[in-house]
Design an enzyme around this catalytic site. Structure first.
Site, PDB file in Angstrom:
ATOM      1  N   ASP A  71       0.894  -1.222  -0.217  1.00  0.00           N
ATOM      2  CA  ASP A  71      -0.008   0.260  -0.047  1.00  0.00           C
ATOM      3  C   ASP A  71       0.681   1.322   0.027  1.00  0.00           C
ATOM      4  OD1 ASP A  71      -3.248   0.558   0.967  1.00  0.00           O
ATOM      5  OD2 ASP A  71      -1.862   2.255   1.379  1.00  0.00           O
ATOM      6  N   HIS A 117     -10.240  -4.755  -3.650  1.00  0.00           N
ATOM      7  CA  HIS A 117      -9.073  -5.054  -3.093  1.00  0.00           C
ATOM      8  C   HIS A 117      -9.324  -5.701  -1.708  1.00  0.00           C
ATOM      9  CE1 HIS A 117      -9.895  -0.874  -2.559  1.00  0.00           C
ATOM     10  NE2 HIS A 117      -9.419  -0.920  -1.555  1.00  0.00           N
ATOM     11  N   ASN A 167     -13.005  -2.738   2.245  1.00  0.00           N
ATOM     12  CA  ASN A 167     -13.832  -1.778   2.298  1.00  0.00           C
ATOM     13  C   ASN A 167     -14.790  -1.722   0.939  1.00  0.00           C
ATOM     14  OD1 ASN A 167     -12.694  -0.818   4.777  1.00  0.00           O
ATOM     15  ND2 ASN A 167     -11.078   0.082   3.476  1.00  0.00           N
ATOM     16  N   GLY A 221     -15.914   3.001   3.233  1.00  0.00           N
ATOM     17  CA  GLY A 221     -14.473   3.602   3.176  1.00  0.00           C
ATOM     18  C   GLY A 221     -13.788   2.926   1.982  1.00  0.00           C
ATOM     19  N   GLN A 222     -14.481   2.685   1.009  1.00  0.00           N
ATOM     20  CA  GLN A 222     -13.707   2.240  -0.336  1.00  0.00           C
ATOM     21  C   GLN A 222     -13.443   3.348  -0.984  1.00  0.00           C
ATOM     22  OE1 GLN A 222     -15.944  -0.302  -2.837  1.00  0.00           O
ATOM     23  NE2 GLN A 222     -14.227  -0.941  -4.223  1.00  0.00           N
ATOM     24  N   HIS A 259      -7.178  -5.774   2.061  1.00  0.00           N
ATOM     25  CA  HIS A 259      -5.979  -5.276   2.815  1.00  0.00           C
ATOM     26  C   HIS A 259      -5.630  -6.348   3.717  1.00  0.00           C
ATOM     27  CE1 HIS A 259      -6.778  -0.738   2.032  1.00  0.00           C
ATOM     28  NE2 HIS A 259      -8.129  -0.997   1.901  1.00  0.00           N
TER      29      HIS A 259
END
Ligand code: 5GP
Ligand code: ZN
Length: 115
Positions: A30, A101, A88, A94-95, A103
């Protein structure tokens, strides 16, 4: 998707610090890590979010969770200590990047509830 940053990473059009790749999936660090270990696991195929998954994606989802995430946790040294997988989804979830994806976060003690 031409304007999707994660499709561009998957296509090698913009750089990323890759930690894993196979024919279906890529994982990379990230840009703004929230833990000592923070990587994103993405399908190479553009899927907007969990909410847009189709039945045909079952093998892909299973590949990510059964094969890739545990292997990466081990390779990155967080399997014993523990880690967190986060997806998310949508605006309230919260995307911020609209390409599915996962995390993978680890290397520190996580707190709950998330913000
Ligand atoms: P979300 O908020 O959608 O769940 O997570 C998106 C993540 O992608 C964020 O943690 C953000 O730091 C990361 N990110 C956004 N753009 C890039 C990029 O171009 N490269 C990398 N490596 N990570 C990115
Ligand atoms: Zn995409």
């Amino acid at each position: 998707m031409d304007d999707c940053v994660f499709c561009m990473i998957a296509d090698g059009k913009i750089p990323a610090q890759k930690v894993y790749e196979d024919e279906k999936v890529i994982a990379f660090k990230d840009l703004s890590p929230q833990a000592p270990v923070h990587v994103l696991i993405i399908p190479k195929k553009h899927i907007q979010s969990v909410a847009k998954l189709q039945s045909e994606d079952k093998d892909l989802v299973s590949h990510i969770f059964v094969d890739v995430a545990p292997k990466l946790a081990k390779d990155l040294g967080v399997d014993d200590g523990g880690f967190r997988l986060v997806i998310n989804t949508g605006e309230d979830g919260g995307q911020t990047v609209n390409h599915l994806h996962v995390h993978l976060l680890g290397g520190r003690k996580m707190t709950w509830p998330p913000g």
